[in-house]
Enzyme design. Structure first.
Site, PDB file in Angstrom:
ATOM      1  N   ILE A  24      11.942 -44.738 -58.088  1.00  0.00           N
ATOM      2  CA  ILE A  24      12.266 -43.910 -56.817  1.00  0.00           C
ATOM      3  C   ILE A  24      11.410 -42.498 -56.536  1.00  0.00           C
ATOM      4  O   ILE A  24      10.499 -42.209 -55.790  1.00  0.00           O
ATOM      5  CB  ILE A  24      13.761 -43.647 -56.511  1.00  0.00           C
ATOM      6  CG1 ILE A  24      14.282 -45.059 -56.432  1.00  0.00           C
ATOM      7  CG2 ILE A  24      13.739 -43.007 -55.226  1.00  0.00           C
ATOM      8  CD1 ILE A  24      16.053 -44.724 -56.157  1.00  0.00           C
ATOM      9  N   ALA A  25      11.384 -41.608 -57.763  1.00  0.00           N
ATOM     10  CA  ALA A  25      10.982 -40.426 -57.820  1.00  0.00           C
ATOM     11  C   ALA A  25      11.140 -39.785 -59.086  1.00  0.00           C
ATOM     12  O   ALA A  25      11.609 -40.375 -60.204  1.00  0.00           O
ATOM     13  CB  ALA A  25      11.826 -39.379 -56.842  1.00  0.00           C
ATOM     14  N   GLY A  27      10.945 -35.976 -61.062  1.00  0.00           N
ATOM     15  CA  GLY A  27      11.220 -34.692 -61.013  1.00  0.00           C
ATOM     16  C   GLY A  27      10.947 -33.698 -62.288  1.00  0.00           C
ATOM     17  O   GLY A  27      10.504 -34.438 -63.311  1.00  0.00           O
ATOM     18  N   MET A  29      12.954 -32.702 -64.567  1.00  0.00           N
ATOM     19  CA  MET A  29      13.791 -33.149 -65.655  1.00  0.00           C
ATOM     20  C   MET A  29      14.063 -34.573 -65.902  1.00  0.00           C
ATOM     21  O   MET A  29      14.266 -34.819 -67.103  1.00  0.00           O
ATOM     22  CB  MET A  29      15.328 -32.624 -65.321  1.00  0.00           C
ATOM     23  CG  MET A  29      15.584 -31.209 -64.990  1.00  0.00           C
ATOM     24  SD  MET A  29      17.186 -30.510 -65.160  1.00  0.00           S
ATOM     25  CE  MET A  29      17.914 -31.711 -63.927  1.00  0.00           C
ATOM     26  N   ALA A  30      13.723 -35.290 -64.886  1.00  0.00           N
ATOM     27  CA  ALA A  30      14.198 -36.749 -65.053  1.00  0.00           C
ATOM     28  C   ALA A  30      13.325 -37.536 -64.026  1.00  0.00           C
ATOM     29  O   ALA A  30      12.732 -36.938 -63.185  1.00  0.00           O
ATOM     30  CB  ALA A  30      15.579 -37.058 -64.845  1.00  0.00           C
ATOM     31  N   VAL A  32      14.025 -41.195 -61.361  1.00  0.00           N
ATOM     32  CA  VAL A  32      14.777 -41.966 -60.844  1.00  0.00           C
ATOM     33  C   VAL A  32      14.434 -43.062 -60.552  1.00  0.00           C
ATOM     34  O   VAL A  32      13.322 -43.433 -59.951  1.00  0.00           O
ATOM     35  CB  VAL A  32      15.339 -41.207 -59.754  1.00  0.00           C
ATOM     36  CG1 VAL A  32      16.582 -41.930 -59.070  1.00  0.00           C
ATOM     37  CG2 VAL A  32      15.844 -39.647 -59.965  1.00  0.00           C
ATOM     38  N   LYS A  47      18.855 -42.609 -63.562  1.00  0.00           N
ATOM     39  CA  LYS A  47      18.150 -40.984 -63.782  1.00  0.00           C
ATOM     40  C   LYS A  47      17.884 -41.102 -65.178  1.00  0.00           C
ATOM     41  O   LYS A  47      18.821 -40.758 -66.080  1.00  0.00           O
ATOM     42  CB  LYS A  47      19.225 -39.920 -63.058  1.00  0.00           C
ATOM     43  CG  LYS A  47      18.240 -38.790 -63.187  1.00  0.00           C
ATOM     44  CD  LYS A  47      19.093 -37.626 -62.553  1.00  0.00           C
ATOM     45  CE  LYS A  47      18.412 -36.049 -62.298  1.00  0.00           C
ATOM     46  NZ  LYS A  47      19.498 -35.181 -61.755  1.00  0.00           N
ATOM     47  N   ASP A 141      22.434 -25.552 -56.899  1.00  0.00           N
ATOM     48  CA  ASP A 141      21.137 -26.183 -56.275  1.00  0.00           C
ATOM     49  C   ASP A 141      21.292 -26.636 -55.051  1.00  0.00           C
ATOM     50  O   ASP A 141      20.836 -27.699 -54.794  1.00  0.00           O
ATOM     51  CB  ASP A 141      20.478 -26.941 -57.455  1.00  0.00           C
ATOM     52  CG  ASP A 141      18.906 -27.057 -56.892  1.00  0.00           C
ATOM     53  OD1 ASP A 141      18.433 -26.184 -56.443  1.00  0.00           O
ATOM     54  OD2 ASP A 141      18.374 -27.910 -57.509  1.00  0.00           O
TER      55      ASP A 141
END
Length: 638
Positions: A24-25, A27, A29-30, A32, A47, A141
């Site tokens: 999916i995405a 980032g 840190m991780a 997904v 994740k 956040d």
């Protein structure tokens, strides 16, 4: 994690249960992924922590902490966390899959929202944050990227990856700030600390962005934006986009106050204020505002916010670049509404409203399942056509014993008719050591137990030879034993020392035993035939009666038999039962009473005087012998 490594996970089954279907995405840190839970046959989001970060023990702990923090929340507007697992080098979370778009996507499409639409969106966001705040968690956040809107219009807050227990919300590393710079509260920039009011600040900034289409503080670098958060106030939205009502200005300026004490105390209070402002706006407020603006073009979206990790100790103090003319022009341009934007927003809100009205149906796990009595929850689910399984009870500091601590799928999740919902009941709060209250007064002992969170049970009394009356002998369970605070603690109080049974024991030994207990002892002598001499024949109080130091007690000791001797002397018994020799009784008849008394007492007798007059007229006995210490009676006369 690079693209090649990330793609290698697609098609794999992690932990023997989760088959990765697509990415999916990705980032900082991780990454997904969309995955299928083979065991429950449902779509989930996975994740996976970047492998480069797995060596950082602090980060791993923070990542796992994300699972614990988010899993503890059960709310329809929070993206649910189902599980946390490790498969070889892969550390990952299993989360609810939300098919839809982010609030950032909406802003990108429409430029900005009308005030009433923005307040409509803010309410479920603040409801989710409020649930976190009540659980003692801080999101840290809050931003449009972490607000998801599914196909039914349901709003969910995601990524509690930076959440911390409020009591421990300090710097994760010395001097490091975590968060998205455009939404950081001043205290996060200066010291790195955050509490629930820091989330309120970020929510206030997000409301500003929703109604204006831009962030309140903009600059060329993340560091300069952070500087502005510390040194400049967030302006009223109407100063950027004319036509914003005063109520919305007030919400933003209050929530973004530099002094946290002047902000709403938490998201729950901010939600109440937002709801009040929303209800105060006419239903057609946004449409009339758009018509008044007279625009037909779709607004361009604001640039995405800066995201960075800053060192709080290196922030300069002279970095406040002036706003450019282009900045001001862009701010003024955002004063126009687009009819297309209104249509999109109305569709989103309508979808959310439809979901909200139907969420009570039993194609969802009931939202209030957590905290329900187990039997009530079981009945509610079965009435809705769902199967129920009860898992082994667990300790929970937020749910009382016998109530539902968690469910799988979680509260608010969509479930098909006939699907199984697993309920985990609470065993009560986490066990802790029972405090030592021995020797304390009852009121103080009760207060100590309450302060430690324990439930008070029964209070009983018992005698004790070592614990003073009205002091605590002990507790059940005993001090030092670990017990859930939901399990009652019984208290045993001393009713005093127990009067021992002394009948038949030696008089001297009995008296000494009582004196060693701190009692005031009175010994009486009495002759009772057939009972051993010098032994206790009665006691007051009786055996088993509670007594305390200083109490007066009485024992009666049997006198010895008198001894009669046939010699020239006769022996009798003195007052203590001991043998004594008889002595002659002098005749005091005719003598002055005072002289007679003195002579008899000198001879070893006791004297009583009766009648009137100054001379002795009669004496009893008047002659013969009597035991030393016996009483002579004198009768006065003229």
């Amino acid at each position: 994690m690079d693209t090649t490594v990330a793609d290698l996970l697609v098609g794999r089954v992690l932990d023997g249960r989760y088959r990765i279907e697509s990415r999916i995405a990705r980032g900082g840190m991780a990454t997904v992924y969309v995955a299928r839970d083979i065991r429950l046959d449902r779509i989930v989001a996975i994740k996976v922590m970047h492998s480069a970060l797995a060596a950082d023990e602090d980060f791993v702990a923070r990542f796992i902490g994300e699972a614990k923090a988010a899993a503890a929340l059960s709310h329809p507007n929070v993206v649910a966390v189902y599980d946390q697992r490790t498969d070889g080098e892969h550390v990952f979370l299993v989360m609810e899959y939300v098919e839809g778009a982010t609030l950032r996507d909406t802003l990108t499409a429409v430029g900005r929202l009308g005030p009433r639409a923005a307040l409509e969106i803010m309410q479920p966001v603040l409801a989710a944050l409020g649930a976190a705040h009540r659980a003692g968690l801080v999101h840290r956040d809050v931003k449009p990227e972490n607000v998801l809107i599914n196909e039914d219009g349901q709003v969910k807050v995601a990524d509690f990856g930076l959440a911390r227990a409020e009591s421990a919300s300090k710097l994760t590393k010395t001097g490091v700030i975590i968060g998205t710079v455009g939404y950081l509260a001043p205290e996060q920039v200066v010291s790195g600390t955050a509490d629930v009011r820091s989330d309120v600040y970020a929510a206030g900034v997000m409301l500003f962005e929703l109604v204006t289409g831009r962030l309140p503080h903009q600059a060329d670098t993340a560091l300069a934006v952070a500087y502005k958060h510390v040194n400049e106030v967030v302006p009223p939205p109407s100063s950027v986009a004319p036509g914003i009502p005063q109520a919305v200005d007030d919400l933003v300026t209050d929530a973004t106050s530099h002094d946290p004490r002047r902000r709403p105390r938490d998201a729950g209070q901010f939600l109440a204020e937002v709801a009040e402002a929303f209800n105060g706006l006419p239903r057609d407020f946004d449409r009339r505002a758009a018509e008044a603006a007279g625009t037909t073009a779709v607004m361009e979206s604001a640039a995405p916010p800066h995201t960075a990790v800053l060192d709080a100790g290196t922030l300069p103090r002279e970095m406040a670049p002036a706003r450019t003319r282009a900045d001001r022009a862009a701010g003024a341009a955002t004063g126009r509404y687009a009819l297309v934007a209104v249509g999109v927003v109305v569709a989103v809100i309508f979808g959310w409203a439809v979901w909200y009205q139907t969420s009570g149906q039993y194609d969802h796990v009931p939202e209030k399942i957590i905290g329900m009595r187990l039997e009530d929850a079981r009945s509610a689910l079965r009435d809705g056509g769902l199967d129920v399984r009860v898992a082994k009870a667990v300790y929970s500091d937020r749910v009382r014993k016998g109530e539902v601590a968690r469910s799988d799928p979680p509260a608010g999740a969509r479930v098909a008719k006939g699907e199984t919902v697993t309920l985990t009941p609470s065993r009560g709060r986490t066990p802790r050591e029972v405090p030592d209250v021995e020797g304390k007064p009852l009121d103080e002992a009760r207060r100590t137990l309450r302060d430690k969170g324990f439930t008070l049970g029964q209070t009983s009394t018992s005698t004790s030879q070592t614990v003073a009356k009205d002091r605590v002998i002990g507790t059940d369970p005993p001090a030092g034993e670990r017990r859930s605070p939901d399990e009652p603690v019984d208290i045993v109080v001393s009713s005093g020392m127990s009067m021992p049974g002394l009948i038949g024991t030696g008089g001297d030994a009995a008296a000494n035993q009582l004196r060693s207990m701190g009692l005031e002892v009175k010994v009486e002598k009495r002759k009772v035939d057939g009972r051993p001499a010098d032994t206790v024949i009665s006691q007051d109080p009786s055996e088993g009666t509670g007594v305390s130091r200083g109490d007066k007690v009485t024992i009666v000791v049997n006198k010895r038999d008198c001894i009669v001797d046939a010699g020239p002397f006769q022996f009798g018994c003195d007052d203590d039962g001991g043998a004594t020799r008889n002595i002659p009784v002098p005749d005091m008849t005719g003598r002055a009473v005072d002289d007679a008394r003195a002579a008899l007492e000198d001879s070893g007798f006791k004297v009583t005087v009766a009648g009137f007059g100054g001379k002795v007229r009669f004496q009893n006995p008047s002659s013969g012998q009597a035991p030393r210490g016996s009483t002579i009676t004198l009768v006065r006369g003229p």
